[in-house]
Every structure is written in C-alpha cells, then in structure tokens.
Design a protein around this motif. Structure first.
Motif, mmCIF file in Angstrom:
data_model
loop_
_atom_site.group_PDB
_atom_site.id
_atom_site.type_symbol
_atom_site.label_atom_id
_atom_site.label_comp_id
_atom_site.label_asym_id
_atom_site.label_seq_id
_atom_site.Cartn_x
_atom_site.Cartn_y
_atom_site.Cartn_z
ATOM 1 N N HIS A 93 52.522 44.902 20.978
ATOM 2 C CA HIS A 93 51.424 45.341 20.118
ATOM 3 C C HIS A 93 50.276 45.899 20.966
ATOM 4 N N ALA A 94 49.842 47.111 20.593
ATOM 5 C CA ALA A 94 48.672 47.744 21.207
ATOM 6 C C ALA A 94 47.648 48.005 20.107
ATOM 7 N N GLU A 95 46.560 48.655 20.448
ATOM 8 C CA GLU A 95 45.520 48.929 19.455
ATOM 9 C C GLU A 95 46.122 49.670 18.264
ATOM 10 N N PRO A 96 45.876 49.212 17.033
ATOM 11 C CA PRO A 96 46.590 49.763 15.872
ATOM 12 C C PRO A 96 46.088 51.123 15.398
ATOM 13 N N LYS A 97 44.822 51.412 15.601
ATOM 14 C CA LYS A 97 44.297 52.706 15.179
ATOM 15 C C LYS A 97 42.945 52.912 15.847
ATOM 16 N N GLY A 98 42.417 54.104 15.716
ATOM 17 C CA GLY A 98 41.138 54.449 16.326
ATOM 18 C C GLY A 98 41.055 55.949 16.534
ATOM 19 N N TYR A 99 39.863 56.439 16.810
ATOM 20 C CA TYR A 99 39.666 57.848 17.139
ATOM 21 C C TYR A 99 39.613 57.951 18.657
ATOM 22 N N LEU A 100 40.464 58.798 19.223
ATOM 23 C CA LEU A 100 40.660 58.829 20.661
ATOM 24 C C LEU A 100 39.961 60.023 21.304
ATOM 25 N N ALA A 101 39.565 59.828 22.556
ATOM 26 C CA ALA A 101 39.032 60.890 23.408
ATOM 27 C C ALA A 101 39.503 60.594 24.822
ATOM 28 N N VAL A 102 39.647 61.618 25.652
ATOM 29 C CA VAL A 102 40.235 61.402 26.972
ATOM 30 C C VAL A 102 39.618 62.339 28.007
ATOM 31 N N THR A 103 39.523 61.847 29.225
ATOM 32 C CA THR A 103 39.215 62.679 30.382
ATOM 33 C C THR A 103 39.959 62.096 31.571
ATOM 34 N N GLN A 104 40.267 62.935 32.544
ATOM 35 C CA GLN A 104 40.919 62.469 33.764
ATOM 36 C C GLN A 104 40.041 62.838 34.946
ATOM 37 N N THR A 105 39.645 61.835 35.710
ATOM 38 C CA THR A 105 38.765 62.057 36.852
ATOM 39 C C THR A 105 39.562 62.634 38.025
ATOM 40 N N PRO A 106 38.886 63.221 39.014
ATOM 41 C CA PRO A 106 39.590 63.837 40.145
ATOM 42 C C PRO A 106 40.441 62.871 40.965
ATOM 43 N N ASP A 107 40.246 61.565 40.802
ATOM 44 C CA ASP A 107 41.114 60.605 41.484
ATOM 45 C C ASP A 107 42.382 60.334 40.682
ATOM 46 N N ASN A 108 42.571 61.111 39.599
ATOM 47 C CA ASN A 108 43.767 61.071 38.756
ATOM 48 C C ASN A 108 43.852 59.852 37.843
ATOM 49 N N VAL A 109 42.778 59.079 37.729
ATOM 50 C CA VAL A 109 42.745 58.005 36.751
ATOM 51 C C VAL A 109 42.466 58.607 35.381
ATOM 52 N N ILE A 110 43.269 58.202 34.393
ATOM 53 C CA ILE A 110 43.106 58.667 33.015
ATOM 54 C C ILE A 110 42.162 57.698 32.304
ATOM 55 N N HIS A 111 41.104 58.228 31.710
ATOM 56 C CA HIS A 111 40.133 57.416 30.984
ATOM 57 C C HIS A 111 40.267 57.748 29.506
ATOM 58 N N LEU A 112 40.789 56.796 28.753
ATOM 59 C CA LEU A 112 41.033 56.957 27.322
ATOM 60 C C LEU A 112 40.043 56.097 26.555
ATOM 61 N N LEU A 113 39.352 56.710 25.610
ATOM 62 C CA LEU A 113 38.429 55.983 24.750
ATOM 63 C C LEU A 113 38.983 55.945 23.335
ATOM 64 N N SER A 114 39.013 54.743 22.754
ATOM 65 C CA SER A 114 39.254 54.625 21.318
ATOM 66 C C SER A 114 37.883 54.514 20.654
ATOM 67 N N SER A 115 37.823 54.018 19.445
ATOM 68 C CA SER A 115 36.538 54.016 18.745
ATOM 69 C C SER A 115 35.490 53.123 19.396
ATOM 70 N N SER A 116 35.909 52.124 20.200
ATOM 71 C CA SER A 116 34.940 51.269 20.890
ATOM 72 C C SER A 116 35.374 50.855 22.288
ATOM 73 N N LEU A 117 36.619 51.118 22.659
ATOM 74 C CA LEU A 117 37.181 50.564 23.891
ATOM 75 C C LEU A 117 37.543 51.643 24.896
ATOM 76 N N HIS A 118 37.430 51.271 26.165
ATOM 77 C CA HIS A 118 37.717 52.155 27.291
ATOM 78 C C HIS A 118 38.956 51.641 28.013
ATOM 79 N N TYR A 119 39.991 52.482 28.072
ATOM 80 C CA TYR A 119 41.229 52.161 28.779
ATOM 81 C C TYR A 119 41.312 53.032 30.036
ATOM 82 N N GLN A 120 41.848 52.451 31.118
ATOM 83 C CA GLN A 120 42.034 53.174 32.376
ATOM 84 C C GLN A 120 43.451 52.942 32.887
ATOM 85 N N PHE A 121 44.167 54.025 33.138
ATOM 86 C CA PHE A 121 45.529 53.928 33.662
ATOM 87 C C PHE A 121 45.858 55.248 34.352
#
Length: 673
Positions: free
Chosen positions: A630-658
C-alpha cells in the motif's frame, strides 16, 4: 422616518450640501461631497484581514463624484472603438449601461481626456474617497444598515457561468448622499495601489507609493453580497479588464498627501544566492528517503493567510540548491480567498520552511500554478487568475525570478482573456529547442481535455495551437485539437512529437478488458492529437498524474493504481512483480518508466519502501498507511529532478525522494506471497 434619518446622518458626518446635481458636457451628473471624517475599514478577520485596522480618516477638501458609473455612451465619446466590444460575453449592450472591459489605464486615460475637454480636473476616486462616499455617514456594513435589501441585489452568488443581467445605471435607490450603484452593479477602479492599511488617524490618504494591483471597490452584479460591503477591498492587475469591472469619476484636484511606503514583513532566514555545487549521487545506489510534509501551518504570530484546504502543488529546484514549492490555500476551491503559498527546502536542510504568501490578486480565485527552472538561472511562474470565484474563466499570468525566487517580476497577463483553456497545470516544461510548453485544463469539468500554450521566445509571447472547436470524443484512433483528459502531463519525444497522459476521457483496452488512461500524441506541436489507450488504469477524482523526462533520458509516469469500483465499492489495485518474479497485488501511487519513448513501460513499481507508517496526505487524501502493498491512495502530484538525479515528487502534502536506481530495483515479495 426620512427626517429622522437625515438628522441621524447629520450627527454622524457631513451630508451633501444640496440634492441638486451638476451635469457636465457629456451628460454626467455630478454630486457634491463635502469634506468630513469617517472610520475606514472593518474588524473582520480571515479572508477580509486586509480591511484592518479600522482607522479614522479625514478628507479635508470637498469633491464632486459622478452619481453613477461611467456609461457606454459617455466612455465611447472618448473611445469610439469600444463600441465594437459592447455586448462581449453578453454584457453591457446599451448606451446607459455601465461600461465594462476597461482597464485601469483606459479609465485614467478617459479622465485625462475629460479634464482636457472641460478644463477641469477629473480623476478616479482615491480608495478613501470611495469608501467615504459609499458609507454616506454610516458605520454599518452597507449604507442601508447591517444588510443589503433585495432591491439592490442582482445575481449575488459565485456561478461558473455568470448570468447576464442589465447593467443600466441608477436603477436602484441612491444612497443618502445621492450616489447610485455603490453596492453592486459593477466593481469600480480606484486611484490607489493596493497595499496594507496604516494604523492611526490619517488625512487625505492616497495609498502606497507603488504596488502590483490597483484597487477596485463596490462589488458587482455577479458576486456574493459580502463583497458589496462598504469596507470590502478588491484589486486587479492594472491591465486586466473583464465584465465585472467599470469605474466612476471625481472632479477635484489630487490630494497633496504623500503616498505611504510599502512595508513587507519578512519571515525566515535570508535566501542564499550562492550557486550550489551539485554532487551527483552514485547512479547504482538506490535512494528512497522518508516521506515528509512540506505543508506546515505557519506560526500564529505570522499573518500568513493559511486556510483549511491546501492543494495543487508545483515544484522546481533553484540554482542555490533549494527546492521551491507552491500550492493554493483556501477554504473553498471556488472561493475568492484562495491564495498561493510557498515553502522552501533549503540546500542541506531536512525540513521545509514555514509557508509564506507567494502570489495573490486580492479577492480573486487563483486556481492553477506551475514552476520551472530553465537550468540557466531563471525561474518561471505561471498562474491562473479568475474574475471572482470558481475556476472556469481564468486569465493566465507569468512572472520570472533570477534570484532563486526571492523577488519576481511584475505579473504580466500572457493570456488576458478570462476564459476556458487557461487552468494552469503544474508541469511547465522546456523542449529541446528551448520552447516553453504549459498544459492547461480546457474545461472546468471532469472530462473536457487539456490544451497547451507554447512560447518560442522565453515567455515573451505565447500561442495556443488548439484549432479545432469541435473536438471529437477522444476515442482510439480519432484526431482532435485537445489532449484527452484533464490535468495532463506532457513531454516532448526525441523526434519532436508531444506525448501526453491525462485524467478521464478513458479509452477501452484493445482486448476489451476495461478502460485505460488515454494517451495522446501530436506531431504538430499541439495543433492536433491522436488518441490511444495506454496500458495504465484510469486516473480518478482527487488524483493528478505527472509525466516527465528524467535527466537520464527515460520517461517517468507517476499515477495511482485504483479508484472505487462503482458496483462493489472496493478498491481495484494493480499487479506488480517482486524480486523473485512472483506477482502480487498493490494499491496506491506507482511509478512507471519507459526507455523507448513511451512504447513500452518495463518498470512499474509501487511507490513505497515497504515500511509500515502512518501518513497524512492532506487535501482530499487525508490519513493513510503504507506497507509493502500500500502506497499513498490519491493526491495531486508535481515533480522535479535535481542535477544530482534525485527525483523529488510532491503529493498534496508530502515530499518523496527517490532515484532511478531505486525504481529499477524490484521489491522483495510481500509476506505471505
């Protein structure tokens, strides 16, 4: 009864010296307003915080004010070309209706023309003069008391499609000083820049020395009654013009008062302007960091307008190594209180800053925003701006920053028409030619498709390549002028085509196994699109996907596995593969990666590290648990990838990094599988 009212008004403040009205050379009736004092503002809080503090204002000179708003016939004596737009969107067709579709500069140009014509000084009223005249000796919400009688009301509600009503001036009772339409009909431009009130007594105030927006007052025929109060403050970008706003004039010299200085409270530490030295992470080392909240309620001592509903993020990285995110904060998605807030994750920090207000046109709905760093030091911010509430009739505004988002250029209307196809979606991107592509919902409904706006000159000029007003049903193999689905993500392929994935307008799978998220492709930079089913499940309410190209060259889609089954009300998941090759069912947010320009998606992974944790996604998501399936069930997403190649994903309130290495790593099989 009338005699008692006049006596009461005489005790409260000056009354018009005479009910006789002067008439000028273009038939405008002018009402004499004597000098006097009044209490300006209100003690209302929340969305009306800008009406405080209440302060006593003295107006030392009398002035003449037009009894009604300027009419079409009067304005067109100055600008005959305006007659061509009479009746635009159905509004204001007759000579004696209030003129609309007039910008602040056009209103002041009319005043200059009339001054030269008559040899007398005409101008817009100051905000203080306007409220003084509107109150007409009262201290209540309206000149009529604590409520506004029905005779003054027209269509006083927020409606997606504003009802067309007559804007004929002078049809409702005049206020006690002989002025008509001060509560409603159309909003009226005032002379002042919008700025905070100053505490303490003031004489002949003229507002701030500079600003971004010009004051408008009085509310309109199509706004809730609370916006018709004497103290209510609205404002607009000076170049804006629409069917809700007109103006009236005063005949009097400019007050000799100096404008007040603009004082902006600063919160948090100064932002570093040192260019950050990115250290690319080991491409083979998987990264998945603990999700964290980026929306945090501000300290109560900071007057940040933070509301109950925080949603629709956009995010980008900055040259100084910071992450910058923005989102809207409101009590109602169709509310005029909606503002755009921002937060910053500073380089090397582990927690996000408290939010600050990022962008707000007073009393306007601000639905839809995007951010982009062009990689060369310029940040772009695009936003929608409504006439009032709802989110259908938006204009599009652009700002840029070259100091890591500390300061921004003056808001510029890049699509000034308040209309559909302007609801900005996070996902502003840059093509290999350097062109900017901004997707925007084509309709406020759930299935109206997505348009794109394209700039080939760094944001100076924009075109909407959409050409076909009769878009077909988005079926497989059809061709139309819009992307299938709202809230679409758009990327440019290596051959120059555009690829998009969207929400709704779903297409049946080739094997008739069910509906699939629609995939749209354009070979002519968005003029026409062809449609086909993707291999992914449909996107549901409360969900917004992201589609982007990674630094490594692959395409990344992040979406959600499931939505409620209308028959069983159970959540449908997706089948994933574990490290040992066994399938298992997973639910919630997933990532898919394509290495061949969207033809196949060999990597499809649930966005969880398997750890059991409690999280709260805010907005429409709320609380949820994560684990191996189970992961986050829904949300509005936005994304950017920094020059160090880390992917920064935002849902409606949370910040994921992978990173991509983590996505490529198959998870262990869930227990019991």
């Amino acid at each position: 009864m009338r005699a008692r009212l006049i006596v009461l008004l005489l005790l409260q403040g000056p009354l018009v010296a005479t009910w006789a009205q002067n008439k000028n050379s273009i038939g405008m009736q002018l009402v004499p307003i004597e000098a006097g004092r009044f209490y300006m503002g209100s003690e209302r809080e929340g969305k009306d915080y800008d009406e405080s503090p209440v302060h006593r204002v003295s107006l030392s000179k009398p002035f003449l004010m037009s009894a009604t708003e300027v009419t079409n016939a009067q304005y067109e004596a100055f600008d005959p070309a305006h007659r061509k737009i009479r009746g635009k969107n159905g509004f204001s067709t007759q000579d004696d209706e209030a003129v609309v579709f007039v910008s602040y500069r056009e209103a002041t140009a009319f005043c200059d023309w009339l001054s030269q014509k008559e040899g007398k000084f005409y101008r817009l009223p100051t905000e203080a003069e306007w409220e003084y005249a509107c109150r007409a000796g009262t201290i209540s919400d309206f000149s009529t008391g604590s409520s506004l009688p029905g005779v003054y009301q027209k269509n006083q509600s927020t409606n997606r499609n504003t009802a067309v009503v007559s804007l004929k001036v002078g049809q409702t009772p005049a206020n006690p000083w002989g002025l008509f339409d001060m509560h409603g009909n159309v909003e009226e431009w005032c002379l002042d820049w919008y700025g905070p009130y100053q505490a303490g007594p003031q004489q002949d105030p003229v507002g701030t020395a500079s600003g971004l927006y010009r004051i408008s007052r009085g509310g309109s025929f199509g706004t809730p009654v609370s916006f018709l109060r004497s103290a209510n403050r609205s404002a607009m970008i000076p170049e804006d013009k629409n069917w809700l706003v007109g103006f009236r004039v005063v005949q009097a010299p400019l007050p000799a008062t100096n404008p007040s200085s603009v004082k902006t409270a600063a919160y948090g530490s100064p932002v570093s302007q040192k260019r950050y030295s990115w250290k690319p992470a080991d491409a083979e080392k998987p990264i998945f960091r603990e999700p964290q909240r980026y929306i945090n309620k501000p300290d109560c001592t900071h007057p940040i307008p933070f509301y109950s509903h925080n949603h629709q993020p956009a995010v980008t990285w900055c040259p100084n190594g910071d992450l910058l995110t923005i989102w809207f904060s409101t009590d109602e998605e169709s509310g005029r209180e909606m503002t755009v807030l921002s937060s910053r994750l500073r380089a090397g920090a582990s927690t996000w800053d408290e939010p600050t207000e990022f962008f707000k046109v007073p009393d306007r709905n601000m639905t839809g925003a995007s951010l982009l760093h062009d990689g060369k030091g310029t940040l772009y911010h695009l936003n929608g701006v409504e006439t009032d509430g709802d989110w259908q009739d938006l204009a599009m505004v652009l700002r840029t920053s070259t100091d890591n988002g500390v300061s921004w250029t003056t808001p510029r209307l890049i699509n000034p028409e308040h209309t559909k196809r302007n609801q900005v979606i996070a996902g502003l991107s840059q093509t290999k030619e350097g062109w900017l592509i901004q997707p925007a919902d084509a309709d406020p409904g759930p299935s109206g498709g997505t348009a794109i706006h394209v700039s080939r000159d760094g944001g100076k000029t924009w075109v909407n390549p959409y050409t076909d007003p009769q878009t077909p049903g988005f079926g497989a193999g059809e061709t139309g002028g819009l992307i299938a689905g709202i809230h679409a993500g758009v990327v440019q392929l290596k051959n120059g085509d555009l690829l998009a994935l969207g929400r709704k307008n779903d297409i049946q799978a080739p094997d008739n196994s069910g509906l699939r998220m629609p995939m749209s492709r354009s070979a002519d930079m968005g003029k026409t699109w062809t449609y086909s089913p993707s291999p992914f499940p449909p996107v549901w309410s409360g969900q917004r996907l992201v589609l982007t190209r990674l630094n490594e060259g692959a395409l990344l889609l992040v979406s959600f596995t499931h939505h409620p089954d209308e028959r069983t009300e159970k959540l449908a998941g997706m089948t994933f593969q574990s490290a040992d090759g066994n399938p298992y069912k997973g639910y919630g947010m997933y990532a898919a990666v394509s290495f061949d320009e969207g033809k196949t998606w060999p990597v499809v992974k649930l966005l969880t590290d398997g750890k059991e944790r409690y999280l709260n996604g805010g907005a429409w998501t709320g609380a949820f648990e994560t684990d191996q399936t189970h992961a986050e069930p829904k949300g509005y997403l936005a994304v950017t990838q920094t020059p160090d190649n880390v992917i920064h994903l935002l849902s409606s309130s949370l910040h994921y990094q992978f990173n991509l290495a983590w996505l490529n790593q198959r998870p262990m099989a869930p227990a019991g599988k």
